[in-house]
Design a protein around this motif. Structure first.
Motif, mmCIF file in Angstrom:
data_model
loop_
_atom_site.group_PDB
_atom_site.id
_atom_site.type_symbol
_atom_site.label_atom_id
_atom_site.label_comp_id
_atom_site.label_asym_id
_atom_site.label_seq_id
_atom_site.Cartn_x
_atom_site.Cartn_y
_atom_site.Cartn_z
ATOM 1 N N ARG A 152 2.486 9.415 1.292
ATOM 2 C CA ARG A 152 2.627 8.783 0.260
ATOM 3 C C ARG A 152 3.140 7.226 0.299
ATOM 4 O O ARG A 152 2.614 5.914 -0.233
ATOM 5 C CB ARG A 152 4.145 9.129 -0.340
ATOM 6 C CG ARG A 152 4.391 8.802 -2.214
ATOM 7 C CD ARG A 152 5.843 9.912 -2.133
ATOM 8 N NE ARG A 152 6.226 8.765 -3.904
ATOM 9 C CZ ARG A 152 7.035 7.966 -4.256
ATOM 10 N NH1 ARG A 152 7.084 7.410 -3.316
ATOM 11 N NH2 ARG A 152 6.929 7.263 -5.620
ATOM 12 N N GLN A 153 3.869 7.121 1.755
ATOM 13 C CA GLN A 153 4.164 5.621 1.637
ATOM 14 C C GLN A 153 2.940 5.354 3.295
ATOM 15 O O GLN A 153 3.568 3.462 3.640
ATOM 16 C CB GLN A 153 5.332 5.241 2.186
ATOM 17 C CG GLN A 153 6.723 6.076 1.141
ATOM 18 C CD GLN A 153 6.873 5.176 0.297
ATOM 19 O OE1 GLN A 153 6.181 3.697 0.674
ATOM 20 N NE2 GLN A 153 7.089 5.754 -0.868
ATOM 21 N N VAL A 187 15.830 11.014 4.863
ATOM 22 C CA VAL A 187 14.600 11.555 5.446
ATOM 23 C C VAL A 187 14.035 11.710 4.124
ATOM 24 O O VAL A 187 14.561 12.036 2.760
ATOM 25 C CB VAL A 187 15.351 12.837 5.452
ATOM 26 C CG1 VAL A 187 13.968 14.088 5.540
ATOM 27 C CG2 VAL A 187 15.961 13.002 6.941
ATOM 28 N N GLY A 188 13.126 11.402 3.427
ATOM 29 C CA GLY A 188 12.266 12.156 2.338
ATOM 30 C C GLY A 188 10.932 11.110 2.561
ATOM 31 O O GLY A 188 9.959 10.894 3.865
ATOM 32 N N ASN A 189 10.487 10.529 1.197
ATOM 33 C CA ASN A 189 9.296 9.229 1.473
ATOM 34 C C ASN A 189 9.000 8.377 1.028
ATOM 35 O O ASN A 189 8.059 8.118 -0.156
ATOM 36 C CB ASN A 189 8.141 10.066 1.103
ATOM 37 C CG ASN A 189 8.263 11.147 -0.442
ATOM 38 O OD1 ASN A 189 9.077 10.775 -1.211
ATOM 39 N ND2 ASN A 189 7.368 11.807 -0.552
ATOM 40 N N THR A 237 15.588 12.096 -0.166
ATOM 41 C CA THR A 237 15.093 11.815 -1.310
ATOM 42 C C THR A 237 14.045 11.974 -0.795
ATOM 43 O O THR A 237 12.993 11.450 -0.104
ATOM 44 C CB THR A 237 15.442 10.203 -1.907
ATOM 45 O OG1 THR A 237 16.556 9.718 -1.876
ATOM 46 C CG2 THR A 237 14.542 9.307 -3.328
ATOM 47 N N PHE A 238 12.822 12.975 -1.772
ATOM 48 C CA PHE A 238 11.392 12.823 -1.553
ATOM 49 C C PHE A 238 10.600 13.188 -3.267
ATOM 50 O O PHE A 238 11.676 13.659 -3.913
ATOM 51 C CB PHE A 238 11.299 14.834 -1.188
ATOM 52 C CG PHE A 238 9.890 14.756 -1.035
ATOM 53 C CD1 PHE A 238 9.786 14.913 0.799
ATOM 54 C CD2 PHE A 238 9.037 15.605 -1.485
ATOM 55 C CE1 PHE A 238 8.504 15.200 1.206
ATOM 56 C CE2 PHE A 238 8.142 15.831 -1.283
ATOM 57 C CZ PHE A 238 7.764 15.896 0.005
ATOM 58 N N HIS A 239 9.603 12.639 -3.459
ATOM 59 C CA HIS A 239 9.115 12.349 -4.461
ATOM 60 C C HIS A 239 7.403 12.812 -4.367
ATOM 61 O O HIS A 239 7.068 13.175 -3.399
ATOM 62 C CB HIS A 239 8.871 11.118 -5.248
ATOM 63 C CG HIS A 239 9.784 10.076 -5.022
ATOM 64 N ND1 HIS A 239 10.734 10.618 -6.193
ATOM 65 C CD2 HIS A 239 10.544 8.702 -4.627
ATOM 66 C CE1 HIS A 239 11.676 9.267 -5.996
ATOM 67 N NE2 HIS A 239 11.649 8.074 -4.885
ATOM 68 N N PRO A 240 6.826 13.187 -5.728
ATOM 69 C CA PRO A 240 5.489 14.145 -5.407
ATOM 70 C C PRO A 240 5.127 12.760 -4.649
ATOM 71 O O PRO A 240 4.333 11.479 -5.158
ATOM 72 C CB PRO A 240 5.570 14.356 -6.434
ATOM 73 C CG PRO A 240 6.169 14.012 -7.443
ATOM 74 C CD PRO A 240 7.646 13.235 -6.836
ATOM 75 N N LEU A 272 0.885 -1.362 0.112
ATOM 76 C CA LEU A 272 0.228 0.178 -0.469
ATOM 77 C C LEU A 272 0.795 0.992 0.196
ATOM 78 O O LEU A 272 1.862 1.246 0.822
ATOM 79 C CB LEU A 272 -0.509 0.548 1.231
ATOM 80 C CG LEU A 272 -2.446 -1.315 1.162
ATOM 81 C CD1 LEU A 272 -2.658 -0.777 2.776
ATOM 82 C CD2 LEU A 272 -2.851 -1.226 0.156
ATOM 83 N N THR A 273 0.299 2.161 -0.556
ATOM 84 C CA THR A 273 1.024 3.621 -0.247
ATOM 85 C C THR A 273 -0.343 4.754 -1.124
ATOM 86 O O THR A 273 -0.333 4.623 -2.487
ATOM 87 C CB THR A 273 2.164 4.334 -1.953
ATOM 88 O OG1 THR A 273 1.319 3.360 -2.963
ATOM 89 C CG2 THR A 273 3.615 3.102 -1.758
ATOM 90 N N GLU A 274 -0.923 5.068 -0.077
ATOM 91 C CA GLU A 274 -2.180 5.542 -0.220
ATOM 92 C C GLU A 274 -2.132 6.597 -0.247
ATOM 93 O O GLU A 274 -2.833 7.849 -0.858
ATOM 94 C CB GLU A 274 -2.938 5.525 1.520
ATOM 95 C CG GLU A 274 -3.366 4.015 1.476
ATOM 96 C CD GLU A 274 -4.039 3.828 2.822
ATOM 97 O OE1 GLU A 274 -4.496 5.148 3.805
ATOM 98 O OE2 GLU A 274 -4.118 2.453 3.339
ATOM 99 N N GLY A 275 -0.623 7.364 -0.333
ATOM 100 C CA GLY A 275 -0.292 9.037 -1.480
ATOM 101 C C GLY A 275 0.032 9.145 -2.560
ATOM 102 O O GLY A 275 0.186 9.986 -3.669
#
Length: 389
Positions: A313-314, A290-292, A209-212, A130-133
């Motif tokens: 996101r995660q 740090v990130g998502n 590492t940060f993703h939309p 699951l990655t609900e975001g």
């Protein structure tokens, strides 16, 4: 005659995960490995990572350039259409006996549709998560319904794939391929890594590492600005940024990274792609991730490093105790980073149990494929109903 196994990769992160399985198939001599490369591997803005595939000694069987230079919803949708047409033509040329895909990205969704319609057995790795975001959730579950074999990274995810109606005898908890990489790759020494990255880590260093969050409307820029604001509270910290994948809203994050590194060049660097060895080596030597990114959920805990996981996101993933969840607000991110850097939390991470397997996922997946390939052409899957009280 040897059977043909076609493996599809569309992004740098996914290829890094697939590497141990690709190597196992290639070195075994039991099968003909067909490698279909697509997506961001061919875009300069994402590091032209097809070159890494070739330098690893793999022959690219087919190249499918499907991505438009756009991170909008319309651009991604058009890329899906281009991909579906191109994958169809490609599969008719390659005629594989089985296709293997990993994950949940839109490139793999397009490929899986073409495979399913072509009547080729599809094996799916990392289903049930699951990655609900992110929009990836719907892609992942859809790929599950088009697949005949399923290789999950935890027992919870195995149960969820069965909950989606898949026959239990075809769903295998193999663990995550990422753990294979950690167990088997020779990572760089710290001085070698610092030289390659052009950064002296100093006393404390973060990997960001940060993703939309692609199911949220226009949050990429505002959320990432909150993260940068939090980082400004730690003037003594060194920061290593890896740029996001080709997703809706990725360009604003890349722009903000470039601007931040330009203003903080003495303590911050950025990379479009570190490659699997440098990336895992970086996790090994930084103080926290740090990130998502999913790497903060799977790879970082396996390397006994703290993770600050920002936003939704995660949301829904199985998370070890070394992961600190926090809202995408500067004050919350700052508190979470402070906690991750504390001596007590760092010490607790050493005892964290990683739920993502024992580092033998490639071997387990390979054995099932070898046992199954060519022995089942029955595409009329019965829906496996759970009994509810």
């Amino acid at each position: 005659m040897r059977k043909k196994i076609c493996v599809i990769t569309g992004s740098r992160a996914e290829y890094g995960l697939l590497y141990p399985l690709l190597k196992k198939i290639k070195d075994s001599g039991d099968f003909i490995l067909q490698l279909l490369v697509t997506g961001s591997h061919f875009l300069r803005e994402f590091g032209l990572t097809y070159r890494e595939i070739e330098s690893d000694g793999f022959k690219i069987s087919e190249r499918i350039e499907m991505l438009l230079s756009s991170d909008t919803k319309a651009g991604i949708t058009k890329s899906l259409g281009i991909g579906l047409i191109s994958f169809s033509d490609c599969l008719s040329r390659l005629k594989p006996d089985m296709v293997v895909v990993l994950g949940d990205r839109f490139e793999i969704f397009a490929a899986s549709q073409a495979v399913f319609i072509a009547g080729i057995p599809l094996a799916h790795i990392h289903g049930g998560e699951l990655t609900e975001g992110a929009i990836d959730d719907a892609f992942r579950h859809s790929i599950t319904k088009m697949s005949l074999l399923h290789f999950t990274s935890t027992e919870e995810y195995r149960r969820r794939v069965i909950q989606l109606g898949e026959l239990p005898a075809r769903v295998f908890n193999t663990g995550a391929l990422a753990i294979d990489n950690i167990k088997n790759l020779n990572l760089l020494k710290k001085d070698e890594l610092q030289k390659e990255l052009g950064l002296d880590f100093g006393a404390k260093t973060l990997l960001v590492t940060f993703h939309p969050a692609t199911l949220e409307e226009n949050t990429s820029g505002p959320q990432f600005k909150e993260l940068l604001k939090a980082l400004d509270n730690f003037k003594d910290l060194k920061v290593i940024f890896t740029k996001p994948n080709a997703d809706i809203g990725a360009k604003i994050i890349c722009s903000l990274i470039d601007d931040y590194v330009g203003k903080n060049s003495r303590r911050a660097v950025s990379f479009t792609s570190l490659g699997r060895i440098r990336y895992l080596s970086t996790i090994k030597y930084v103080n926290a991730v740090v990130g998502n990114s999913s790497s903060g959920i799977i790879e970082a805990p396996a390397l006994k490093k703290p993770t600050v996981n920002i936003g939704d996101r995660q949301k829904g993933r199985v998370k070890p105790d070394s992961v600190i969840d926090c809202p995408p607000m500067a004050k919350d991110i700052r508190k979470a980073i402070s906690r991750a850097l504390s001596v007590e939390f760092k010490r607790s991470c050493k005892a964290v149990n990683c739920p993502y397997g024992d580092g033998h996922a490639a071997e387990k997946i390979y054995r099932v494929i070898k046992k199954t390939i060519g022995k089942s052409n029955d595409f009329k899957k019965s829906f496996y109903d759970l009994r509810f009280r």
